[in-house]
Design an enzyme around this catalytic site. Structure first.
Site: not given
Ligand SMILES: O=P(O)(O)OC[C@H]1O[C@H](OP(=O)(O)OP(=O)(O)O)[C@H](O)[C@@H]1O
Ligand SMILES: O=c1cc[nH]c(=O)[nH]1
Ligand SMILES: [Mg+2]
Length: 209
Positions: A104, A108, A200, A203
């Site tokens: 994400r 944006t 997160d 993380d």
């Molecule tokens: O509903 P949204 O607003 O799209 O957010 C949710 C997304 O955000 C996080 O991933 P992230 O982008 O942090 O990637 P990661 O799993 O690599 O940390 C989470 O694991 C989802 O995939």
């Molecule tokens: O709260 C949130 C939203 C998006 N992605 C995450 O990992 N946590």
């Molecule tokens: Mg993430």
């Protein structure tokens, strides 16, 4: 219209409390996510079809039931979805695993696809997308688009924590999708994080912050 199932089983809710707790370290966080994924898989497989077979018990013959071999694929949204895969595979070990890589964009909040690899027989499989978080819904919608584009006909979405905004967004775009969640939280904050949420997920699973 797709349904929203909130799994309020006490074991799931108990474990989720420690997943949310900021004092829970990476090792325990990972173990708890794995355990909750298994418990959710138990619920999500409730409608798997059975067929009757005949077997010999030590005392007689018996007509009894086995799974009728429905083809299932689990698809984690990378990265954080990976944390739920082994937990689901414990209950459905014959499932295939596809991967969709999305991150994400922090500015944006829009998802960006960087990887996609699915089992070859896409049209015959029931897909379960797994990701711990459903926030704005952008990532889930993009993952569903990606599966549909490649021919998937049956898709479920399973996550630990969802924001109401994300649930609505999925159903606005893909009304037929059933959504399985462990907790429906209050709202999103200005950075698109779920309140109260767990921070997160990626993380915390991989110790990158
Ligand atoms: O509903 P949204 O607003 O799209 O957010 C949710 C997304 O955000 C996080 O991933 P992230 O982008 O942090 O990637 P990661 O799993 O690599 O940390 C989470 O694991 C989802 O995939
Ligand atoms: O709260 C949130 C939203 C998006 N992605 C995450 O990992 N946590
Ligand atoms: Mg993430």
């Amino acid at each position: 219209m797709g349904k929203v199932y909130v799994f309020d089983h006490p074991l799931i809710q108990h474990k989720l409390t420690y997943i949310r707790d900021k004092n829970t370290g990476t090792k325990e966080f990972r173990e708890l996510v794995d355990e909750v994924a298994t418990l959710m898989a138990f619920e999500i497989t409730r409608d798997l079809p059975l067929e009757e077979i005949e077997i010999d018990t030590p005392v007689t013959t018996a007509k009894t039931k086995v799974l009728s071999g429905k083809k299932i694929a689990i698809v984690p949204i990378l990265r954080a979805g990976i944390g739920m895969v082994d937990g689901v595979l414990k209950l459905i070990p014959a499932a295939k695993v596809g991967h969709i890589g999305l991150y994400r964009d922090p500015q944006t909040l829009k998802p960006v696809e960087y990887y996609a690899k699915l089992p070859a027989d896409v049209e015959e499989r029931d897909f379960i997308i797994v990701d711990p978080m459903l926030a704005t819904g952008g990532s889930a919608i993009e993952a569903i688009n990606s599966l549909k584009k490649r021919g998937a006909k049956s898709i479920k979405f399973m996550c630990l924590i969802a924001a109401p905004e994300g649930v609505k967004a999925i159903h606005d775009e893909h009304p037929e999708i059933d959504i399985y969640i462990a907790a429906l939280d209050e709202k999103l904050n200005d950075h698109g994080y779920i309140i109260p949420g767990l921070g997160d997920a990626g993380d915390r699973l991989f110790g990158t912050k």
